[in-house]
Structures are given as structure tokens and as C-alpha cells.
Scaffold this active site. Structure first.
Site, PDB file in Angstrom:
ATOM      1  N   SER A 169     -31.410  27.484 -28.469  1.00 58.61           N
ATOM      2  CA  SER A 169     -30.695  27.095 -29.693  1.00 58.61           C
ATOM      3  C   SER A 169     -31.602  26.791 -30.879  1.00 58.61           C
ATOM      4  CB  SER A 169     -29.843  25.860 -29.426  1.00 58.61           C
ATOM      5  OG  SER A 169     -28.664  26.240 -28.780  1.00 58.61           O
ATOM      6  N   LYS A 208     -31.295  28.918 -33.821  1.00 58.31           N
ATOM      7  CA  LYS A 208     -30.101  28.907 -34.695  1.00 58.31           C
ATOM      8  C   LYS A 208     -30.401  28.615 -36.169  1.00 58.31           C
ATOM      9  CE  LYS A 208     -26.960  27.735 -30.880  1.00 58.31           C
ATOM     10  NZ  LYS A 208     -26.263  26.600 -30.228  1.00 58.31           N
ATOM     11  N   TYR A 216     -27.168  37.924 -29.899  1.00 57.98           N
ATOM     12  CA  TYR A 216     -27.300  36.463 -29.836  1.00 57.98           C
ATOM     13  C   TYR A 216     -28.057  36.036 -28.571  1.00 57.98           C
ATOM     14  CZ  TYR A 216     -26.063  31.603 -28.914  1.00 57.98           C
ATOM     15  OH  TYR A 216     -26.135  30.275 -28.595  1.00 57.98           O
ATOM     16  N   TYR A 260     -26.385  18.174 -31.828  1.00 57.97           N
ATOM     17  CA  TYR A 260     -25.020  18.203 -31.279  1.00 57.97           C
ATOM     18  C   TYR A 260     -24.363  16.821 -31.301  1.00 57.97           C
ATOM     19  CZ  TYR A 260     -27.239  22.383 -29.482  1.00 57.97           C
ATOM     20  OH  TYR A 260     -27.937  23.520 -29.378  1.00 57.97           O
ATOM     21  N   VAL A 291     -31.796  24.419 -24.897  1.00 52.48           N
ATOM     22  CA  VAL A 291     -31.598  24.059 -23.490  1.00 52.48           C
ATOM     23  C   VAL A 291     -32.784  24.362 -22.586  1.00 52.48           C
ATOM     24  CG1 VAL A 291     -29.079  24.081 -23.366  1.00 52.48           C
ATOM     25  CG2 VAL A 291     -30.360  26.194 -23.041  1.00 52.48           C
TER      26      VAL A 291
HETATM   27  N1  GLN Z   1     -28.358  30.445 -25.214  1.00 55.45           N
HETATM   28  C1  GLN Z   1     -27.821  29.135 -25.077  1.00 55.45           C
HETATM   29  C2  GLN Z   1     -26.310  29.172 -25.095  1.00 55.45           C
HETATM   30  O1  GLN Z   1     -25.741  29.774 -25.942  1.00 55.45           O
HETATM   31  C3  GLN Z   1     -28.333  28.263 -26.152  1.00 55.45           C
HETATM   32  C4  GLN Z   1     -27.805  26.865 -26.055  1.00 55.45           C
HETATM   33  C5  GLN Z   1     -28.774  25.804 -26.412  1.00 55.45           C
HETATM   34  O2  GLN Z   1     -29.971  25.997 -26.413  1.00 55.45           O
HETATM   35  N2  GLN Z   1     -28.276  24.600 -26.661  1.00 55.45           N
HETATM   36  O3  GLN Z   1     -25.652  28.615 -24.245  1.00 55.45           O
END
Ligand code: GLN
Length: 609
Positions: A67, A70, A192, A244, A262
Site C-alpha cells: 500500500s 498508493k 494494481y 487507515y 502489509v
Molecule cells: N496489495 C494489498 C491489498 O490490496 C495492499 C494492502 C496494504 O498494503 N495495506 O490488499
């Protein structure tokens, strides 16, 4: 003896050792491949906005960005389409929900913000490019510019997520349903998943964060990764939504825009100052790295880096506040002129600014324009020592100048060539008063103009095109007509054309000059290689006398600013003078030199720092 450990390094090592013991949290396994990470991996990297890198632990260990990609892809969407078009599709309100929430705003189906998956998939769909390969190629390349090296995709993590990413596919179809995605979501979802599988290390994260801290330019390569205007938008969504459902707690405790992934990475930015990258795979229930959060907390606390920490207002922006009493031009003046300038000293306010000007410091400095300003008609303002002028300071200054000009006063601005927007605003805002605002390359030139105006009004100014007789020479004050006649006999007339150089630094002295007509100036070259005008001469003045006194090589260059007529006194001529004449001449010379020294001292005593 070992070199002393840089203090930042020491703090990072301390925090790293302490937090190594923290084994809380779980490695993410919902993307099966992520479960293979060693839970003990732990790296911390801090990079300053000018590119100094501090790192501890496993900073070279590769992991997937997830993430943390992003905000960077959001930046590409902003650069490709502009803010308004992007806001049509993705909003910027924190959802307070988990990263993978199927959270679309009621009615429009717009994702709440670009940091949750729904918003990030939409940002990805807005990256210009034909097909998955081109889009992902572009993302890889831009993220590589942030990191300062080429990045690759971890194919096994990508495949692992693509095979199991049913929830993200559901989000993709929801977005398609609301026409947020305008085509079949399959390609966009693959792109993505690939963006999330870009492989980075902790040092890359630190460098990417520092690039944001540096306004979008990688401080080590000097390459721009995103336009400056969009950095603010990226940091805003990171600040409110980057962590988040823990975003509120994060901003409360750490106080820096940040983003987690993550795989265990966290990236945090203190705008204008530094970036932090942390990697440790064990996550808390919100999906944020447990050690990562603690390290950032620790760094923020240790150095007081919370972005809302109230800064001290700096009053050192005033390098000098004075009048003509302490600060005069480098033009040499006669006794009567000097007297007049001293009398009128309070009509001129001289303000030298220094350091960073922002709203607070600019407002403080501009108060000097309103305090005891009743008798002040001229403002001379020097920007030579100003290091930065932000847009709010430019606003404050131009408003202050406009009202100064409107009150019928004049302003002379020196050395503001590094801040062209200031000049533009002044010229635009005060266009009908523009003859009252003048710009100068140096302070002595501005002061000279101001002094000339005062002397002209008092009928005390001699124009440089006028030819004077020896009786007008300051060095020859007190001589009788006969003595002057005698002196004239030993002087040699020499003419110089405009633009010529009369003497250069290092030349052997061969005499001194009386300037009878025209204008000349003395120049020195500073250690930094800058040319600085140190004196201006008009008819009646003399130059080159120092060499005649001590026989040392010339210490300045003298240039003819117009065609010159001079009378030269050589060593030979000096020898021909009788002791009486010589004594008076030397007494005059001593007085002139003492006056100059006194003026230089008065000027120095005015410096605030
Ligand atoms: N690729 C992961 C997902 O979309 C990214 C989520 C994250 O890093 N919080 O679930």
C-alpha cells in the site's frame, strides 16, 4: 581515535536495539507469499531533505511495497489529469475503516480516499498508458525516480495476490458498477496487484519519503518525481488517511504524514526536513507494522518532530535597522554634503533582512515600517542575506510596500534578484506608483540615489558632468590661491575614456588622482568571486592616495563610469612640494581617511549579527 558517531545514528541504533525485543503482532498471510517473510527482519532508515542517509538494521532486505505505492500512484494520477479531474473520481475524506473496506460514498460510489484499496485501484486506472504493461512500466519508472534507482516487480508476490485477491476484485466490480472505473476492471486490477508487488528495501522507502519532504525532487539524483504542487495533495491524504483506522492515533502521537503497507513497511515524511522508512513484517490488527509505529513514535518524540509543534517566532530576521546616520553610500562627500546628510539621516530608514521569511517573520519585519515612521520618507531594503521567501511572506511584504508607497513615500529594494515573484507583485500592485519603487543590484547604489535626492533638494549636489577647479577638491581645503597655483604646476592632466580601468588590484602605485570631471568607482572582488563596488567618486574627490602613502600595491580597481578628466600627483610631483604644502596636504588626507574609518565603524556597529 574513532570518529564521533553522528548523533542521529546513535539515536536510531538505540531505538532499533530497544524495539528488537518487541515481538508483538503477526506477519500478514492473506497474500500467501507474504507469510514467508522472516518476522525478525527490522530496518530503519532516515534521510534528510538534502539527501543525508542514516540507516540501522536490515535496510537492504527486499520486500514488496504494497500500500505504500498508493500515495505515489495517486501523485501520477494528479500529474496526468489535474486535481479537479481526480477529485471527480476519488474523494479525500478519511474513512476510518480498514484498508480493504468496500467503502464507497453513498450515491456517487466514489471511494472515500486514495489510501484505501478502492481509491488506490481508481488512481491506478487514471495513470495514462495503453494496457497493463505500459501503465505498470510508468509506475515502476516514477517510483524508481523517487527511490533513485531502478525498481523491479516481485513476480511470486504478484502472482500470489492475483490468485487470491478476490476481495479486491469485488471492489473493482463495485467501482465498475458506479462507473468510477470506465472499463472492465480486470486489467486495472492486475496493474494494481503489480504496483503493490514492486520490490523495495528500507533505504528506498527513506529516499522516497525524503523526495516528498524535498518537494518532489530526489535530493540525491536531483530528478523530479512529481510536480511540486501535487506534493501537498499527496501529503494531505497521507496525513488524514495513510494509516487507515489508526490514522487519528498516528497523527496524535507521531504527527507526520505517513503510509504503511502489509509487507511491514512504513514511510513517514516531515515536509522540508526528512523522510523515514521502516521495515518490520509483524503487523497490528489495523495492518500497520508494530515496530514501525514504535520507531516513528520514538524518532518523533526524541527530536520533537510533530508537525504541529508550535515553532518559536524568529526575530533574527532583522540584520540591521538604521538610518543614514549609520549606513551611508560608498560615495565620498564633501563636508557640507556630509553635514546635510547627517541632519537628514532620520528621513531614511535602512532595513537589512536575513534568514527565512515566512508569514510570521515577514510580518515582524514589516512592523519596522509603521513604527515611528512619521518623519521617514525613504525606505532602503536589502535582501542580500535573505535565504528564503515563501509565498505568504511575499504577500505580506507586497502589501506593506503598497501601503508605504500609497502614503507618498519611496522605496529602494536591493538584491531581490533571487525572488523575482516579489518584484513582479510590487510592479503589478503599485503600477501607478512604480516610479516611487526602484530596484538596485547593491545597497551602496541605492543609498547613493537616496542621498543624491536629499542633496539635490538642498542645492548641494554637483553634477558629475560639471568641471571643478582645484579649490573644490576636498583634499586641498585650506590652501591659499597661490599655493593652489603652485600645486597645479606639479600635477599632470590625464584623461580616461568611459569604461576604462584606471588601475587594477596588485598594480604598483605610481601616483594619486584628483577627479576634476566625470564619475568613477572603486571595485573589489570578494573571496566568493563577486564584484563589489566599495566607493563612488565625483568631481572634487581623490583616489589612489593610499598607495602613495604606503607604497603598497593597489587594493582596488578603479573604473571610469563616464569620460574622466583627472590631475595626477606622482611621487616626483610630491617631492617637488615644499614642507608646508606637504604638511597641510597630509593633515587633510588624514582627516579624510579618519572620516571614512569612522563611517565604516558606525556601519559595523549596526549589524545585529
Ligand atoms: N496489495 C494489498 C491489498 O490490496 C495492499 C494492502 C496494504 O498494503 N495495506 O490488499
Amino acid at each position: 581515535m574513532n570518529a564521533p558517531l553522528p548523533p542521529i545514528q546513535k539515536i536510531l541504533e538505540g531505538l532499533h536495539a530497544e524495539l528488537m525485543e518487541n515481538r508483538g503482532g503477526e506477519v500478514a498471510t492473506y497474500i500467501p507469499e507474504l507469510g514467508k517473510a522472516d518476522p525478525e527482519w527490522f530496518g530503519v532508515c532516515l534521510v534528510t531533505a538534502d539527501g543525508q542517509v542514516y540507516q540501522v538494521g536490515e535496510c537492504g532486505q527486499q520486500f514488496t511495497i504494497q500500500s505504500i505505492s498508493k500515495p505515489f500512484v495517486y501523485g501520477i494520477a494528479l500529474d496526468d489529469h489535474g486535481k479537479d479531474a481526480v477529485l471527480e473520481k476519488v474523494w479525500m475524506e478519511p474513512s476510518g475503516e480498514a484498508f480493504n473496506a468496500i467503502s464507497l460514498r453513498p450515491g456517487t460510489g466514489k471511494p472515500a480516499n486514495p489510501m484505501i484499496n478502492a481509491g488506490a485501484i481508481t488512481s491506478n486506472s487514471m495513470v495514462a498508458g495503453d494496457g497493463v504493461e505500459e501503465v505498470v512500466g510508468r509506475i515502476k519508472q516514477v517510483l524508481g525516480t523517487y527511490a533513485g534507482r531502478e525498481l523491479t516487480i516481485d513476480e511470486s508476490v504478484y502472482r500470489s495476490e492475483s490468485e487470491t485477491g478476490h476481495r479486491n476484485r469485488a471492489i473493482g466490480y463495485m467501482l465498475r458498477n458506479f462507473d468510477i472505473l470506465e472499463e472492465d476492471p480486470t486489467d486495472c486490477l492486475e496493474a494494481y496487484f503489480m504496483q503493490c508487488a514492486i520490490s523495495v528495501n528500507c533505504r528506498d522507502l527513506g529516499m522516497m519519503a525524503a523526495t516528498l519532504a524535498n518537494g518532489g525532487v530526489n535530493p540525491c539524483t536531483g530528478k523530479r518525481a512529481v510536480s511540486r504542487q501535487h506534493v501537498e495533495n499527496i501529503l494531505s491524504v497521507m496525513g488524514s488517511c495513510g494509516m487507515y483506522d489508526a490514522a487519528g492515533e498516528w497523527i496524535y502521537n507521531v504527527g507526520m504524514p505517513a503510509k504503511s503497507g502489509v509487507a511491514g513497511g512504513i514511510l513517514a515524511v516531515l515536509p522540508g526536513q526528512l523522510g523515514i522508512g521502516v521495515f518490520s513484517p509483524r503487523l497490528d490488527p489495523c495492518g500497520n507494522s508494530v515496530r514501525g509505529i514504535e520507531v516513528c513514535r520514538g524518532i518523533s518524540r526524541k527530536f520533537g518532530l510533530h508537525m504541529f509543534q508550535v515553532p518559536q517566532l524568529s526575530t533574527s530576521v532583522l540584520r540591521r535597522v538604521g538610518s543614514l546616520m549609520q549606513t551611508r553610500s560608498s560615495r565620498l562627500r564633501s563636508k557640507a554634503q556630509t553635514r546635510k546628510l547627517k541632519e537628514s539621516a532620520g528621513m531614511v530608514r535602512v532595513l537589512e533582512l536575513q534568514g527565512d521569511l515566512n508569514f510570521g517573520t515577514a510580518e515582524f519585519a514589516m512592523r519596522q515600517l509603521t513604527e515611528d515612521a512619521a518623519g521617514v520618507r525613504e525606505l532602503v531594503l536589502d535582501f542580500a542575506h535573505v535565504t528564503r521567501l515563501d509565498s505568504s511572506a511575499t504577500g505580506v511584504l507586497s502589501l506593506a510596500f503598497a501601503s508605504w508607497l500609497e502614503s507618498g513615500r519611496r522605496i529602494s529594494i536591493c538584491r531581490c534578484e533571487r525572488f523575482p515573484s516579489l518584484r513582479e507583485i510590487i510592479e503589478a500592485e503599485a503600477s501607478d506608483l512604480s516610479d516611487k519603487a526602484e530596484f538596485f543590484d547593491d545597497m551602496p547604489a541605492a543609498l547613493e540615489e537616496v542621498e543624491n535626492r536629499i542633496l539635490e533638494e538642498a542645492g548641494l549636489r554637483r553634477h558629475s558632468s560639471e568641471r571643478v577647479g582645484l579649490e573644490c577638491c576636498y583634499l586641498l581645503e585650506g590652501f591659499t590661491v597661490k599655493e593652489l597655483e603652485f600645486i597645479r604646476g606639479v600635477l599632470e592632466p590625464v584623461a580616461f575614456p568611459e569604461g576604462s580601468s584606471l588601475m587594477n588590484v596588485g598594480d604598483e602605485p605610481d601616483g594619486m588622482y584628483f577627479l576634476m570631471r566625470g564619475k568613477a568607482s572603486a571595485w573589489i572582488t570578494t573571496e566568493g568571486g563577486l564584484q563589489r563596488r566599495v566607493a563612488t567618486f565625483s568631481p572634487g574627490m581623490n583616489f589612489g592616495e593610499m598607495g602613495l602613502l604606503d607604497d603598497s600595491p593597489r587594493s582596488a580597481e578603479i573604473r571610469a563610469d563616464s569620460d574622466l578628466e583627472t590631475l595626477k600627483l606622482t611621487k616626483d610631483g610630491l617631492r617637488k612640494m615644499g614642507t608646508d604644502v606637504l604638511a597641510t596636504l597630509l593633515a587633510n588626507l588624514t582627516r579624510i581617511l579618519a572620516d571614512r574609518l569612522r563611517e565604516a565603524n558606525a556601519e559595523l556597529s549596526q549589524l545585529h549579527s
